[in-house]
Design an enzyme around this catalytic site. Structure first.
Site, short mmCIF file in Angstrom:
data_model
loop_
_atom_site.label_atom_id
_atom_site.label_comp_id
_atom_site.label_asym_id
_atom_site.label_seq_id
_atom_site.Cartn_x
_atom_site.Cartn_y
_atom_site.Cartn_z
CB CYS A 110 -6.38 -5.98 -0.48
SG CYS A 110 -7.35 -7.47 -0.20
CG HIS A 163 -9.40 -4.05 -3.86
ND1 HIS A 163 -8.09 -4.36 -4.13
CD2 HIS A 163 -9.88 -5.07 -3.12
CE1 HIS A 163 -7.79 -5.52 -3.57
NE2 HIS A 163 -8.85 -5.98 -2.96
CD GLU A 172 -6.83 -1.84 -6.32
OE1 GLU A 172 -7.32 -1.08 -5.47
OE2 GLU A 172 -6.58 -3.04 -6.09
#
Lengths: 81, 220
Positions: free
Chosen positions: B84, B192, B194
């Site tokens: 990002c 994302h 994560e």
């Protein structure tokens, strides 16, 4: 001293969705235009009296930070203050 | 393997990234933007709004002390993952080609997102199957990837496009969601992984990306 007025806009080849949205807004008001582009305005004051020297410094600032030349172009106007 | 998560003023996915790596048993530490990076195998640039996204996303972050020698480190082969805002920073650093522009619809988009894994021959994606559809969330206002025609041809020719959007949410050229540099040791992506690394959070597709990195170091 010299003041530089820098205008940064997206390259013509790149869609400017903000400009398009504002153009449509203007049309709702009955105000028609061919194109609207939105950009950034930056003012830099230099301790400098020579416009050519100022231009060189501003170009370097634009190249190295103020403008992302992958997607943006800029124009500069100088004023002795 | 040692990993460092760079923390900028305005980072907000640093803890997520740290926890995923930590849970996988990686020796991971936070690196404050004003400190030097030393002795890590993986540098992770997390999501967020570093320096308030002033001027352009990532434009100021590239001057951080922690990133002073990053292009030299990249040249030496160090792994760098930018997620990002981290992707935006990597393009401003010119470590990755192109730029991230405002989303085509001008909205900040926060949603689940299906991606197609296009290249599994990278240190970041070796645990995926080519063509696999994965679900990573996206959360960005400036994720509209732009590259000129010539640059795009080069990305395609070198197999640098790693993730494509199944349904392009932001206007990105060629549905691009994530790319590597030519050498393949730097990955930048808007989605994302994560945030999709624990089934308690709804999805763990992202875990494979971090396991790929582990596997890369095990084999090396």
């Amino acid at each position: 001293m010299i003041k530089a007025y820098i205008d940064v806009t997206l390259k013509k080849s790149i869609l400017d969705p903000q400009g398009t949205a504002v153009k449509k807004g203007l049309e709702k008001l009955g105000l028609y235009s061919e194109d609207v582009r939105i950009g950034k305005h930056i003012e830099v004051v230099l301790n400098e009296n020579n416009v050519d020297a100022a231009r060189e410094k501003i170009d370097e600032m634009c190249r190295k930070l103020l403008v992302n030349q992958e997607v943006e172009i800029y124009t500069v106007r100088f004023e002795v203050i | 393997m040692k990993a460092g998560v760079i923390v900028f003023p305005g980072s907000n996915c640093d803890i997520d990234a740290f926890k995923v790596l930590n849970n996988l048993g990686v020796d991971v530490k936070y690196i404050w933007h004003d400190d030097k990076i030393d002795n890590v195998d993986l540098i992770l640039l997390p999501g967020g709004f570093s320096y308030g996204d002033y001027l352009r996303c990532g434009a100021i972050a590239r001057f951080a002390k922690a990133l002073e020698n990053i292009n030299e480190e990249i040249e030496k082969g160090k792994l760098v993952l930018g997620i990002c805002n981290g992707f935006q920073i990597l393009t401003e650093l010119k470590a990755l080609k192109g730029a991230l522009l405002r989303n085509k619809n001008l909205n900040f988009i926060c949603s689940d997102c299906n991606l197609i894994v296009e290249n599994t021959n990278t240190p970041f994606t070796n645990q995926f199957t080519k063509g696999e559809i994965v679900n990573f969330p996206i959360a960005h206002g400036e994720g509209n990837y732009y590259i000129d025609d010539e640059g795009l041809k080069e990305l395609i020719a070198n197999n640098q496009i790693v993730f494509r959007y199944k349904n392009n949410p932001n206007g990105s050229v060629n549905d691009i969601a994530g790319i590597t540099n030519k050498r393949g040791n730097v990955l930048g992506m808007m989605p994302h992984p994560e945030r999709a690394a624990d089934i308690l959070l709804g999805c763990e597709d992202g875990l494979k990306l971090f396991k790929s990195i582990l596997s890369y170091f095990k084999e090396a």
